[in-house]
Design a protein around this motif. Sequence first.
Motif, PDB file in Angstrom:
ATOM      1  N   SER A 119       0.805  -1.228   0.000  1.00 27.89           N
ATOM      2  CA  SER A 119       0.000   0.000   0.000  1.00 27.89           C
ATOM      3  C   SER A 119       0.833   1.270   0.000  1.00 27.89           C
ATOM      4  CB  SER A 119      -0.947   0.008   1.210  1.00 27.89           C
ATOM      5  OG  SER A 119      -0.204  -0.031   2.421  1.00 27.89           O
ATOM      6  N   LYS A 177       4.795  -0.898  -2.706  1.00 27.27           N
ATOM      7  CA  LYS A 177       4.040  -0.397  -3.857  1.00 27.27           C
ATOM      8  C   LYS A 177       4.939  -0.335  -5.088  1.00 27.27           C
ATOM      9  CE  LYS A 177       0.663   2.492  -3.475  1.00 27.27           C
ATOM     10  NZ  LYS A 177      -0.229   3.676  -3.281  1.00 27.27           N
ATOM     11  N   GLN A 226       4.365  -2.474  -8.753  1.00 28.81           N
ATOM     12  CA  GLN A 226       4.144  -1.876 -10.067  1.00 28.81           C
ATOM     13  C   GLN A 226       5.297  -2.152 -11.035  1.00 28.81           C
ATOM     14  OE1 GLN A 226       3.332   2.170  -8.951  1.00 28.81           O
ATOM     15  NE2 GLN A 226       5.486   2.762  -8.868  1.00 28.81           N
ATOM     16  N   TYR A 240       0.286  -9.928  -7.244  1.00 33.17           N
ATOM     17  CA  TYR A 240      -0.728  -9.688  -6.219  1.00 33.17           C
ATOM     18  C   TYR A 240      -0.119  -8.771  -5.164  1.00 33.17           C
ATOM     19  CZ  TYR A 240      -3.786 -13.342  -8.063  1.00 33.17           C
ATOM     20  OH  TYR A 240      -4.626 -14.085  -8.867  1.00 33.17           O
ATOM     21  N   LEU A 247      -6.950  -1.307   1.421  1.00 30.74           N
ATOM     22  CA  LEU A 247      -7.271  -1.465   0.005  1.00 30.74           C
ATOM     23  C   LEU A 247      -7.317  -0.130  -0.719  1.00 30.74           C
ATOM     24  CD1 LEU A 247     -10.039  -4.240  -0.121  1.00 30.74           C
ATOM     25  CD2 LEU A 247      -7.750  -4.360  -1.084  1.00 30.74           C
ATOM     26  N   MET A 287      -4.286   1.165  -2.426  1.00 28.00           N
ATOM     27  CA  MET A 287      -3.742   0.420  -3.555  1.00 28.00           C
ATOM     28  C   MET A 287      -4.544   0.621  -4.836  1.00 28.00           C
ATOM     29  SD  MET A 287      -2.427  -3.175  -1.832  1.00 28.00           S
ATOM     30  CE  MET A 287      -4.020  -3.661  -1.130  1.00 28.00           C
ATOM     31  N   GLU A 288      -5.450   1.589  -4.836  1.00 29.97           N
ATOM     32  CA  GLU A 288      -6.261   1.839  -6.024  1.00 29.97           C
ATOM     33  C   GLU A 288      -5.399   2.179  -7.228  1.00 29.97           C
ATOM     34  OE1 GLU A 288      -9.464   1.499  -6.801  1.00 29.97           O
ATOM     35  OE2 GLU A 288      -9.824   0.591  -4.839  1.00 29.97           O
ATOM     36  N   LYS A 316      -3.824  -0.960  -8.548  1.00 25.45           N
ATOM     37  CA  LYS A 316      -4.904  -1.803  -9.071  1.00 25.45           C
ATOM     38  C   LYS A 316      -5.270  -1.365 -10.483  1.00 25.45           C
ATOM     39  CE  LYS A 316      -9.658  -3.307  -8.136  1.00 25.45           C
ATOM     40  NZ  LYS A 316     -10.828  -3.165  -7.222  1.00 25.45           N
ATOM     41  N   SER A 317      -5.301  -0.060 -10.700  1.00 25.63           N
ATOM     42  CA  SER A 317      -5.650   0.464 -12.023  1.00 25.63           C
ATOM     43  C   SER A 317      -4.611   0.092 -13.077  1.00 25.63           C
ATOM     44  CB  SER A 317      -5.810   1.987 -11.963  1.00 25.63           C
ATOM     45  OG  SER A 317      -4.561   2.620 -11.726  1.00 25.63           O
ATOM     46  N   LYS A 349      -3.219  -7.187  -8.943  1.00 29.21           N
ATOM     47  CA  LYS A 349      -4.383  -7.784  -8.296  1.00 29.21           C
ATOM     48  C   LYS A 349      -4.247  -7.534  -6.788  1.00 29.21           C
ATOM     49  CE  LYS A 349      -4.350 -11.437 -11.810  1.00 29.21           C
ATOM     50  NZ  LYS A 349      -5.563 -11.110 -12.577  1.00 29.21           N
ATOM     51  N   VAL A 350      -5.144  -6.755  -6.217  1.00 24.75           N
ATOM     52  CA  VAL A 350      -4.971  -6.345  -4.824  1.00 24.75           C
ATOM     53  C   VAL A 350      -5.793  -7.231  -3.887  1.00 24.75           C
ATOM     54  CG1 VAL A 350      -4.421  -3.981  -5.485  1.00 24.75           C
ATOM     55  CG2 VAL A 350      -6.778  -4.570  -4.902  1.00 24.75           C
TER      56      VAL A 350
END
Length: 270
Positions: free
Chosen positions: A11, A16, A20, A30, A36, A39-40, A43-44, A48-49
């Motif tokens: 996160s 992070k 990425q 993952y 959560l 981690m948007e 995720k975008s 996979k979060v």
Amino acid sequence: MKNVILVTGASAGMGKDFAQELLKDGNIVYGAARRLDKMEDIKSLGVKVLEMDVTNEQSMVNGINLIIKAEGRIDILINNAGFGSYGAIEDVPITDARYQLEVNVFGAARLIQLVLPHMRKHSYGKIINITSIGGKIALPLGGWYHASKFALEALSDTLRNEVKPFSIDVVVIEPGGVKSEWISIAMNTMIKSSSKGAYAVMANKVASAMDTTEKQNAEPAVITKLVREAIYAKNPKTRYSGGYMAATVLFLRKILSDKLFDKVLMSRVR
């Protein structure tokens, strides 16, 4: 073949960045953390979060089961979840000390237990434990944090030889100073525990030294590079280190006696 990778503590900060960048390499990644909403952004991008609390047994079991059901395997576990809690050993409540070890040691250890049967089944896997140069040296007022990192180093050394017959590698990454939430959390807990009383003067000096250090800390990308090296090496090193002061501190710890190293260390907080 794409690696299936689980990164805990995804996160913020190094976790992070790991998620990425490893995704960019074409892996199935993952990212796991309690938050959560933090981690948007990854995720975008395609990470996979998972909502995972490494102090909660069912949360960890559910996360591993979900990955196995979806992918059939876990190739790489990056145990990055952790935090630093500072304060004099005398001052820090034992409940807080236990929580420090619960997150930094037992959470990592339990995830290792959960992924190993799947790695052994495929005769392949890499477990990457993010410790710290603080797993080799211990700063004043950081006793419980350092105890957790020393412990994770020892577990990694034992595990490395236990799982070698199954073609599973265990790698330790030892960051020095890296830009993250770590210093602010550590200093906040230190102020809460030891800003008054017998250790107040030392606490103020440590806080000042940390503030100076923070400005020179490395970007997370420095450690991500080491993680990538460990993952893609056919025969990875047992340890990698990087970040602000990592090489210097580890060299001095290796060549100096305990008492001389203490003098060098304490000169930083005077």
